[in-house]
Write an enzyme that holds these catalytic residues in place. Structure first.
Site, PDB file in Angstrom:
ATOM      1  N   HIS A   8     -13.648   4.213   1.614  1.00  0.00           N
ATOM      2  CA  HIS A   8     -13.252   3.760   2.951  1.00  0.00           C
ATOM      3  C   HIS A   8     -12.908   4.880   3.929  1.00  0.00           C
ATOM      4  O   HIS A   8     -12.956   4.673   5.133  1.00  0.00           O
ATOM      5  CB  HIS A   8     -12.075   2.777   2.859  1.00  0.00           C
ATOM      6  CG  HIS A   8     -12.503   1.408   2.428  1.00  0.00           C
ATOM      7  ND1 HIS A   8     -13.070   1.173   1.196  1.00  0.00           N
ATOM      8  CD2 HIS A   8     -12.467   0.198   3.071  1.00  0.00           C
ATOM      9  CE1 HIS A   8     -13.349  -0.134   1.102  1.00  0.00           C
ATOM     10  NE2 HIS A   8     -12.997  -0.737   2.220  1.00  0.00           N
TER      11      HIS A   8
ATOM     12  N   ASN B 191      -9.043   1.852  -1.471  1.00  0.00           N
ATOM     13  CA  ASN B 191      -9.595   2.627  -0.357  1.00  0.00           C
ATOM     14  C   ASN B 191     -10.810   3.453  -0.761  1.00  0.00           C
ATOM     15  O   ASN B 191     -11.377   4.155   0.077  1.00  0.00           O
ATOM     16  CB  ASN B 191      -8.524   3.564   0.231  1.00  0.00           C
ATOM     17  CG  ASN B 191      -7.376   2.787   0.844  1.00  0.00           C
ATOM     18  OD1 ASN B 191      -7.557   1.652   1.264  1.00  0.00           O
ATOM     19  ND2 ASN B 191      -6.196   3.378   0.874  1.00  0.00           N
TER      20      ASN B 191
ATOM     21  N   GLU C 229       0.802  -1.221   0.000  1.00  0.00           N
ATOM     22  CA  GLU C 229       0.000   0.000   0.000  1.00  0.00           C
ATOM     23  C   GLU C 229       0.840   1.280   0.000  1.00  0.00           C
ATOM     24  O   GLU C 229       0.638   2.183   0.798  1.00  0.00           O
ATOM     25  CB  GLU C 229      -0.938  -0.010   1.233  1.00  0.00           C
ATOM     26  CG  GLU C 229      -2.186   0.770   1.004  1.00  0.00           C
ATOM     27  CD  GLU C 229      -3.292   0.465   2.036  1.00  0.00           C
ATOM     28  OE1 GLU C 229      -4.378   0.957   1.813  1.00  0.00           O
ATOM     29  OE2 GLU C 229      -3.050  -0.261   3.012  1.00  0.00           O
TER      30      GLU C 229
END
Length: 348
Positions: free
Chosen positions: A233, A230, A222
């Site tokens: 998120h 994401n 990541e």
């Protein structure tokens, strides 16, 4: 990625093959109270698992904690587990996250196989090597990146799942469609989620997992493009934590609500087509409803966003889209813009 993903056609032989490729002096199966009753009977009679020891933990995210992980470590030790043992995680994302972390740390790491039994775990938690537990009131605060040797996906397990949980997993599939191709997105927002065709869904799950796999392979830890995953998120985790103190909601519902806000920011910031935003938002509202937030909750939600692990130097970080498949990572927004997105969520 060392992980092999198998779209199941014959579960017994696939588990047997996976185990022959995983060194194992002893086999342990981790289940929670729900999967012990609904899913364990499916595999327990398999010849290859006749001597497997079952470890049971409490269901739901409230048990994803130090006490439970200690119970799993103790059960592995008491059961004669060695560094040559293998753990099969049979359950949803909570079981694959916690079981993966237990396997990654017991004796400095043993092999593990994920057999996800919820749609969310199939398309999200069981793929990509993220393991962990909640700690100190924060979600997934302690954990490691470590791939299971195999992920075996069998949509037959979804027969035991209620509509709420099907929707929860589907939100991550919707996200994969938005960061992938127009065709995939179209198929997802026209699928009859109220009466899902499991055969068709198995193919869609396979496509969805490929999107995640491709991105994770490019960026296992990541640092860059994995942040595409994401989408939804940053707001989503804040909604989830907010709801935890009131009336908990499922992870996928939180992500779906988060996507409404982040698609709104995408439309105002990075040129995401308004019509596609509206189509996606109306699909989400139809199947997921909404969350009873008011203006008075904005400061708390923003405070929760500041706690997100993905932030740096106190700046709230978003993944936005310029269009379907046009990923824009590391985007920021002002407090006013964040509040505007929350207004849109409430009124949109």
């Amino acid at each position: 990625m060392n992980q092999r993903i198998i779209i199941s056609t014959h579960l017994e032989s696939e588990i047997a093959n996976a185990l022959t490729e995983c060194e194992h002096d002893k086999i342990f199966i981790l289940v929670d109270e729900v999967t012990k009753e609904k899913c364990l009977p499916v595999i327990q009679g398999f010849f290859t698992l006749k001597n497997a020891q079952v470890i049971t933990i409490g269901a739901t995210d409230t048990h994803k904690d130090l006490e439970t992980i200690a119970h799993v470590w103790k059960s592995l030790g008491d059961g004669g587990g060695s560094r040559h043992s293998c753990l099969i995680n049979l359950g949803g994302g909570m079981v694959t996250d916690l079981g993966g972390f237990a396997a990654s740390t017991f004796k400095r790491g043993i092999n593990f196989i994920n057999i996800p039994t919820t749609l969310l775990a199939m398309v999200d938690a069981s793929v990509g090597g993220k393991t962990g537990i909640n700690f100190n009131g924060l979600k997934n605060e302690i954990g490691v990146f470590n791939d299971s040797k195999f992920v075996i996906l069998d949509t037959e397990f979804l027969r035991s799942l209620d509509a709420e949980n099907i929707c929860s997993g589907y939100a991550e599939m919707l996200k994969h469609g938005l960061i992938s191709t127009e065709d995939m997105w179209k198929e997802l927002i026209t699928f009859d989620l109220a009466n899902p065709d499991l055969k068709h869904l198995q193919q869609m799950v396979a496509d969805s997992v490929k999107v995640k796999e491709r991105i994770v392979e490019e960026d296992p830890h990541e640092h860059g493009i994995r942040k595409a995953l994401n989408l939804g998120h940053t707001f989503g985790h804040a909604f989830e934590s907010w709801a935890l103190k009131r009336k908990p909601i499922l992870h996928g519902h939180a992500v779906a609500f988060g996507m409404i806000c982040e698609l709104y920011l995408s439309a105002t910031h990075t040129g995401f087509p308004t019509e596609k935003m509206r189509q996606t938002v109306s699909f989400i509202k139809e199947y997921y409803g909404t969350l009873p937030i008011t203006c008075d909750d904005y400061d708390e939600l923003i405070e929760l966003m500041h706690h997100d692990k993905k932030n740096q130097n106190g700046i709230i970080n978003f993944t936005l889209l310029g269009g379907i498949g046009d990923i824009r990572i590391n985007q920021t927004a002002t407090m006013d813009e964040i509040k505007e997105a929350l207004d849109f969520f409430r009124e949109g």
